[in-house]
Design an enzyme around this catalytic site. Sequence first.
Site, short mmCIF file in Angstrom:
data_model
loop_
_atom_site.label_atom_id
_atom_site.label_comp_id
_atom_site.label_asym_id
_atom_site.label_seq_id
_atom_site.Cartn_x
_atom_site.Cartn_y
_atom_site.Cartn_z
N ASP A 57 -14.97 -6.39 -5.44
CA ASP A 57 -13.96 -7.15 -5.28
C ASP A 57 -13.85 -7.46 -3.67
O ASP A 57 -12.94 -6.95 -3.09
CB ASP A 57 -12.74 -6.59 -5.78
CG ASP A 57 -11.64 -7.26 -5.67
OD1 ASP A 57 -11.47 -8.51 -5.49
OD2 ASP A 57 -10.15 -6.60 -5.59
N HIS A 101 3.58 -9.99 -6.66
CA HIS A 101 2.52 -8.90 -6.93
C HIS A 101 2.98 -7.54 -6.66
O HIS A 101 3.54 -7.35 -5.47
CB HIS A 101 1.18 -9.29 -6.12
CG HIS A 101 0.14 -8.87 -6.19
ND1 HIS A 101 -0.36 -7.48 -6.65
CD2 HIS A 101 -1.16 -9.53 -6.77
CE1 HIS A 101 -1.35 -7.37 -7.20
NE2 HIS A 101 -2.06 -8.49 -7.06
N ARG A 130 0.75 -1.19 -0.07
CA ARG A 130 -0.13 0.01 0.10
C ARG A 130 0.89 1.24 -0.15
O ARG A 130 0.36 2.49 0.52
CB ARG A 130 -1.04 -0.05 1.07
CG ARG A 130 -1.73 -1.12 1.22
CD ARG A 130 -2.97 -1.20 2.26
NE ARG A 130 -3.48 -2.45 2.34
CZ ARG A 130 -4.47 -2.77 1.29
NH1 ARG A 130 -5.02 -2.01 0.35
NH2 ARG A 130 -5.17 -4.11 1.71
N HIS A 140 -12.80 -11.64 -9.27
CA HIS A 140 -12.76 -10.37 -10.24
C HIS A 140 -13.73 -10.43 -11.43
O HIS A 140 -14.49 -9.68 -11.82
CB HIS A 140 -11.31 -9.99 -10.72
CG HIS A 140 -10.48 -9.51 -9.53
ND1 HIS A 140 -9.23 -9.12 -9.88
CD2 HIS A 140 -10.60 -8.95 -8.36
CE1 HIS A 140 -8.74 -8.57 -8.87
NE2 HIS A 140 -9.51 -8.66 -7.83
N HIS A 148 -2.06 -4.92 -11.67
CA HIS A 148 -3.50 -4.48 -11.91
C HIS A 148 -3.39 -4.01 -13.13
O HIS A 148 -2.53 -2.77 -13.44
CB HIS A 148 -4.05 -3.76 -10.97
CG HIS A 148 -4.46 -4.74 -9.67
ND1 HIS A 148 -4.71 -4.40 -8.28
CD2 HIS A 148 -4.28 -6.03 -9.37
CE1 HIS A 148 -4.85 -5.15 -7.39
NE2 HIS A 148 -4.58 -6.31 -8.04
N TYR A 153 -0.84 -2.23 -4.64
CA TYR A 153 -2.22 -2.06 -5.28
C TYR A 153 -2.53 -0.34 -5.75
O TYR A 153 -3.24 -0.32 -6.66
CB TYR A 153 -3.21 -1.73 -4.16
CG TYR A 153 -3.06 -3.46 -3.48
CD1 TYR A 153 -3.34 -4.53 -4.56
CD2 TYR A 153 -2.79 -3.65 -1.98
CE1 TYR A 153 -3.28 -5.71 -3.71
CE2 TYR A 153 -3.08 -4.72 -1.49
CZ TYR A 153 -3.29 -5.84 -2.39
OH TYR A 153 -3.13 -7.39 -1.67
N GLU A 175 -3.46 -8.16 -14.63
CA GLU A 175 -4.52 -8.89 -13.91
C GLU A 175 -5.83 -7.97 -14.29
O GLU A 175 -5.94 -6.92 -13.64
CB GLU A 175 -4.25 -8.86 -12.41
CG GLU A 175 -5.32 -9.61 -11.50
CD GLU A 175 -5.13 -9.61 -10.05
OE1 GLU A 175 -5.97 -10.03 -9.34
OE2 GLU A 175 -3.90 -9.13 -9.44
N HIS A 218 -5.66 -16.32 -9.90
CA HIS A 218 -5.94 -16.31 -8.66
C HIS A 218 -7.22 -16.81 -8.24
O HIS A 218 -8.23 -16.36 -8.77
CB HIS A 218 -6.01 -14.64 -8.20
CG HIS A 218 -4.89 -14.02 -8.37
ND1 HIS A 218 -4.47 -12.82 -8.34
CD2 HIS A 218 -3.31 -14.61 -7.93
CE1 HIS A 218 -3.25 -12.34 -8.16
NE2 HIS A 218 -2.38 -13.61 -8.16
N GLU A 246 -6.10 -16.33 -2.68
CA GLU A 246 -5.90 -14.93 -2.15
C GLU A 246 -7.00 -14.86 -1.13
O GLU A 246 -7.81 -13.73 -1.19
CB GLU A 246 -5.58 -13.65 -2.99
CG GLU A 246 -4.56 -13.86 -3.91
CD GLU A 246 -4.54 -12.71 -4.96
OE1 GLU A 246 -3.65 -11.93 -5.27
OE2 GLU A 246 -5.83 -12.44 -5.50
N HIS A 303 -12.92 -11.01 -1.54
CA HIS A 303 -12.87 -12.45 -1.85
C HIS A 303 -13.42 -13.17 -0.77
O HIS A 303 -13.39 -12.74 0.48
CB HIS A 303 -11.23 -12.59 -1.78
CG HIS A 303 -10.51 -11.90 -2.86
ND1 HIS A 303 -9.10 -12.06 -3.09
CD2 HIS A 303 -11.09 -11.29 -3.73
CE1 HIS A 303 -8.76 -11.21 -4.05
NE2 HIS A 303 -9.90 -10.87 -4.47
N ASP A 330 -8.20 -13.58 -12.25
CA ASP A 330 -8.72 -13.66 -10.76
C ASP A 330 -10.34 -14.07 -10.83
O ASP A 330 -10.92 -13.34 -11.52
CB ASP A 330 -8.53 -12.06 -10.02
CG ASP A 330 -9.01 -12.38 -8.44
OD1 ASP A 330 -10.10 -12.69 -8.43
OD2 ASP A 330 -8.25 -12.00 -7.62
#
Length: 280
Positions: free
Chosen positions: A226, A66, A41, A180, A106, A69, A143, A213, A258, A228, A177
């Site tokens: 989004d 990854h 982040r 997603h 992303h 974000y 992604e 994912h 995830e 999960h 994903d």
Amino acid sequence: MSPTSLIGGHVSVAGGLATGGLKYMAEIGAEMIQVFVTNPRGWALTEGRPDEDAKLAESGVDTFIHVPYLVNFGSPSPETLGNSIAIVRHTLRRGVDTGAKGVVVHTGSAVTQSRDDALRQVRENLLPLLDEIPDGGPDLLLEPMAGQGAMLCATVQDLEPYLEALDWHPRAGVCLDTCHAFAAGHDLAADGGVAETFDALHRVAPGRLKLIHANDSKDACGSKKDRHENIGAGLIGVQSFAEMMRHPVVAGVPICIETPGKAPKNAEDIALLKKLRDNG
């Protein structure tokens, strides 16, 4: 016989990228891992420890990184764009150092500018980074997102103009994903929904799927949310993941959870996916 998909998860690297990451991997029964090498982040270009990077590379474990974000190559903000370029370049270099198979990014949002302008910006700034990846370095895995706001890529079909903008660069792969895709409108829970989605992906971007994912969804198909959920505890459901395991496009593609929870819940999700794979 179809190649087997390795099943693993995003792991904690507390205690060192390799030392902590490989310990967590063993704890949850993972066969591959995904990690962050910087604050997910923030924008800090964390150098890491050369000994840990080398240890991870020497482990032979299939590893994916990854990026944070905040990265958005479609952003109209020069500051966000500049930071995105710097951190993806940095993460690709760390990917080389750690022997990673891929770096997941992303696909971003146009925010307040037009989609065409945002895609031109993606082209101008991502193509040079793709060209810089050395032989044996990680692929950059795009992604798609859940479709909220002005996202540039949510459905499988959105990948076509995005990859076109990148001249179908050979180092541009795809990370799909499941949460997603479901949120974006691909009804993986419907009869034939899994086959329809992966067939479409094969038509649009054959051979580009490098990572999945595997995440169930707390919200309904088409919700553009989004959120999960653990495997089988959401609205996609166990049967859909079983069907995914049997789809020819998925054969040999690593599958990474995830999902919510710490190690015990991660271990349950991985064990369930392994059972679906091995009993298929």
